[in-house]
Design an enzyme around this catalytic site. Structure first.
Site, PDB file in Angstrom:
ATOM      1  N   PRO A 336       0.896  -1.262   0.044  1.00 21.80           N
ATOM      2  CA  PRO A 336      -0.105  -0.037   0.036  1.00 21.80           C
ATOM      3  C   PRO A 336       1.041   1.307   0.106  1.00 21.80           C
ATOM      4  O   PRO A 336       1.560   1.504   1.114  1.00 21.80           O
ATOM      5  CB  PRO A 336      -1.062  -0.054   1.348  1.00 21.80           C
ATOM      6  CG  PRO A 336       0.107  -1.119   2.228  1.00 21.80           C
ATOM      7  CD  PRO A 336       1.008  -1.834   1.377  1.00 21.80           C
ATOM      8  N   ASP A 512       5.869   2.757   2.198  1.00 20.84           N
ATOM      9  CA  ASP A 512       5.216   1.562   2.488  1.00 20.84           C
ATOM     10  C   ASP A 512       4.261   1.689   3.789  1.00 20.84           C
ATOM     11  O   ASP A 512       4.617   1.696   4.717  1.00 20.84           O
ATOM     12  CB  ASP A 512       5.983   0.078   2.698  1.00 20.84           C
ATOM     13  CG  ASP A 512       5.290  -1.071   2.895  1.00 20.84           C
ATOM     14  OD1 ASP A 512       4.062  -1.004   3.183  1.00 20.84           O
ATOM     15  OD2 ASP A 512       5.857  -2.273   2.831  1.00 20.84           O
ATOM     16  N   HIS A 513       2.770   1.968   3.329  1.00 20.69           N
ATOM     17  CA  HIS A 513       2.049   2.224   4.579  1.00 20.69           C
ATOM     18  C   HIS A 513       1.647   1.172   5.602  1.00 20.69           C
ATOM     19  O   HIS A 513       1.135   1.334   6.677  1.00 20.69           O
ATOM     20  CB  HIS A 513       0.669   2.827   3.885  1.00 20.69           C
ATOM     21  CG  HIS A 513       0.324   4.028   4.893  1.00 20.69           C
ATOM     22  ND1 HIS A 513       0.800   4.275   6.212  1.00 20.69           N
ATOM     23  CD2 HIS A 513      -0.846   4.818   4.826  1.00 20.69           C
ATOM     24  CE1 HIS A 513      -0.163   5.220   6.625  1.00 20.69           C
ATOM     25  NE2 HIS A 513      -0.896   5.662   6.038  1.00 20.69           N
ATOM     26  N   ARG A 514       2.195   0.012   5.351  1.00 19.51           N
ATOM     27  CA  ARG A 514       2.171  -0.998   6.293  1.00 19.51           C
ATOM     28  C   ARG A 514       2.935  -0.817   7.328  1.00 19.51           C
ATOM     29  O   ARG A 514       2.889  -1.032   8.563  1.00 19.51           O
ATOM     30  CB  ARG A 514       2.285  -2.446   5.486  1.00 19.51           C
ATOM     31  CG  ARG A 514       1.517  -2.902   4.435  1.00 19.51           C
ATOM     32  CD  ARG A 514       2.154  -4.014   4.051  1.00 19.51           C
ATOM     33  NE  ARG A 514       3.467  -3.975   3.460  1.00 19.51           N
ATOM     34  CZ  ARG A 514       4.170  -4.935   3.113  1.00 19.51           C
ATOM     35  NH1 ARG A 514       3.554  -6.128   3.046  1.00 19.51           N
ATOM     36  NH2 ARG A 514       5.328  -4.773   2.238  1.00 19.51           N
ATOM     37  N   ILE A 516       5.198   2.196   7.590  1.00 16.58           N
ATOM     38  CA  ILE A 516       5.842   3.517   7.583  1.00 16.58           C
ATOM     39  C   ILE A 516       4.474   4.520   7.723  1.00 16.58           C
ATOM     40  O   ILE A 516       3.788   4.176   6.656  1.00 16.58           O
ATOM     41  CB  ILE A 516       6.404   4.153   6.427  1.00 16.58           C
ATOM     42  CG1 ILE A 516       7.941   3.158   6.305  1.00 16.58           C
ATOM     43  CG2 ILE A 516       6.920   5.331   6.797  1.00 16.58           C
ATOM     44  CD1 ILE A 516       8.844   3.057   7.351  1.00 16.58           C
TER      45      ILE A 516
END
Ligand code: CAO
Length: 540
Positions: A336, A512-514, A516
């Protein structure tokens, strides 16, 4: 040349359950022509020779006996003699499991009576030396009873279901899908209650390999079994048991169709090749028709005939382009992405850089803004190490690295490559400029070594020489962030007492929104903008 039904051993009559070819089909010797079934076994009858099917004399449901005319084949040049065509070798018939029970299936090596641990072995396989394990039905801890399926084995001629013939609990499964096994190989260990009543039942002693217990191999197909009945293999009553021939199983494996989910339209629920194809087609259509907002299935892109709208030509993609495409797609669908934009005031940086041009020339180095950006990024990563990390393979941890290796996206005629400056944080700006220049040159002249392309912890993609005020770079997995650099331009900036023309550098950070979150990204950008705005800080 006539195609006739080969020897059936003791079986008098078989039913045609599937016709696998139509008139005009070009077949090779091993292609299945029809599938036949007795009350004990089902077999695939191969063409026996290469050629074109010219006639078919049978229909599904017909009852045939040995020597019955199936059809005709016009022989191709390579085809073998008419004599052998008229009587295909019995071992060509492919036999697979069938719904009746057999007294002996997998060989069980029994140590003694009472509560015992027994070995379940691969039975005699007739002429076949090795078979592949294509399904494993049991698992340690499973309570089993006679007739339950243990494994399915397959050779190029036959598939065989190996049921369990004892009651008890499976302790170990000693094979996995894909293993090659032969007669006597250990399949599983089970804990069983054994009540031996006579000496004859002691036939299977430890270490001994008793009489052939499994029929249904090609060799056995043409032979009667010991009690005089035709070859037979038991199918278990397990719902997961699949009723399909070897060719159908092979097709299903090749295109990734789980046979246990396919309903069979053949005789007694037999799964045919058409059932497998129809299942796969239905799945594809379902994926294509599923609105992407409603499910996780990826909608399939429609195939367009571009030539309908004008003339076209096709340019093959290079190996690098295909690899980049696969990598980009993998990153895009798995990670994501969030992209955050900022501008750095590089007016002072550019003044300094221009002041160093003469020295750069003497050194033979091109001093673009890039080495300053790499240096500032290294400082920023040291301050925000999460962005220099990677998600562990099991998704349980963030791997924080005690080194900083910066990848630089380089555009080459063959496609995009990303050589890596290892230990970039240990290098000064001159060294970074030299290294970037050297790697870009190597990339364009295809001289990069594998080492130059591996180990990156963060990537910079600079389109500054071209233009653009911002873009959303795709993360170079397994890294967790990438910095896109646009072209700097002069903008009016409020400096307390009025607007001043200042050079602004567009920056785009994808992360990477998982692992960060927005504040991590925001802090990273604030630090980077501060460093680029005042490069004296790089020396602190
Ligand atoms: N703003 C304004 N000008 C810039 C700039 C920026 N952000 N970045 C570079 N420039 C200028 C340079 O100063 C140079 O001008 P001068 O010769 O007048 O100094 C000119 O643009 C050309 O620079 P360069 O491309 O030779 O050098 P570089 O260090 O900036 O870049 C490299 C090197 C390898 C990154 C670059 O050649 C390249 O391949 N870029 C493409 C990367 C890419 O394809 N990214 C996309 C990835 S995602 O699809």
């Amino acid at each position: 040349m006539n195609i006739v039904l080969p020897s059936l051993g003791d079986i008098d009559e078989v039913e045609v359950t599937e016709i696998c070819v139509t008139v005009g089909d070009v077949v090779s010797a091993e292609d299945t022509i029809i599938v036949i079934e007795s009350d004990k076994a089902s077999m695939e009858v191969p063409a026996g020779h290469q050629g074109t099917v010219t006639e078919l004399h049978i229909s599904v449901g017909d009852m045939l006996s040995e020597g019955a005319a199936i059809g005709s084949l016009s022989e191709s040049e390579e085809a073998t003699t008419a004599e052998s065509a008229a009587e295909p070798a019995p071992q060509d018939a492919r036999v697979e499991s069938e719904p009746e029970q057999s007294p002996n299936d997998a060989i069980v090596a029994v140590p003694a009576s009472g509560q015992q641990t027994v070995q379940i072995l691969v039975p005699d396989l007739g002429d076949i030396e090795q078979v592949e394990v294509i399904e494993v039905a049991g698992q340690p801890g499973t309570v089993v009873s006679p007739g339950d399926l243990l494994v399915v084995l397959e050779s190029d001629k036959a598939s065989m279901e190996i049921p369990i013939e004892v009651s008890g609990t499976l302790l170990e499964i000693n094979v996995a899908v894909g293993d090659q096994v032969s007669a006597g190989s250990l399949l599983a260990m089970a804990q069983v209650e054994i009540q031996l009543t006579s000496d004859t039942e002691m036939a299977a002693q430890p270490e001994s390999v008793p009489e052939p217990a499994l029929a249904g191999t090609p060799a056995n197909a043409a032979k009667p079994s010991q009690d005089g009945s035709p070859s037979q293999v038991r199918r278990s009553g397990n719902d997961a048991t699949v009723y399909a021939g070897p060719a159908t199983r092979r097709l299903a494996r090749e295109i990734g169709v789980p046979l246990e989910h396919v309903s069979g339209s053949g005789n007694r629920g037999r799964i045919t090749k058409d059932d497998v194809k129809a299942w796969a087609k239905a799945k594809l259509n379902q994926a294509a028709n599923t609105p992407s907002s409603l499910g996780s299935a990826l909608p399939v892109l429609p195939e367009v005939d571009f030539a309908k709208f004008g003339s076209v030509e096709e340019e093959p993609l290079s190996r690098i382009q295909k690899q980049v495409a696969a990598n980009m797609h993998r990153s895009w669908v798995n990670i994501p992405h969030v992209t955050q934009h900022a501008q750095a005031d590089i007016d002072d940086l550019e003044l300094f850089r221009h002041s160093m041009k003469a020295e750069a020339q003497t050194r033979g180095v091109k001093l673009s803004p890039l080495p300053f950006i790499i240096k500032a990024v290294c400082h920023t990563l040291a301050a925000h190490p999460k962005l220099n990390g990677s998600v562990s393979a099991d998704g349980e941890n963030l791997v924080l690295k005690h080194y900083i290796n910066v990848g630089i996206a380089v555009d080459t005629p063959e496609g995009l490559v990303v050589p890596v400056i290892r230990g970039a944080d240990q290098l000064g700006i001159w060294a970074l400029a030299e290294k970037a220049q050297e790697l870009a040159e190597k990339a364009r002249t295809k001289k990069l070594a594998l080492d130059d392309l591996s180990g990156g912890t963060f990537t910079i993609s600079s389109l500054g020489a071209l233009g653009g005020t911002g873009f959303t770079p795709i993360i170079n997995a397994p890294e967790v962030a990438i910095l896109g650099v646009g072209k700097s331009g002069v903008q009016p900036v409020w400096r307390g007492e009025g607007f001043e023309p200042r050079l602004q550098l567009p920056l785009s950070l994808s992360y990477d929104h998982r692992v960060i979150n927005g504040t991590d990204g925001g802090h990273f950008m604030v630090t980077l903008v501060e460093l680029l705005g005042d490069i004296r800080r790089l020396s602190l």
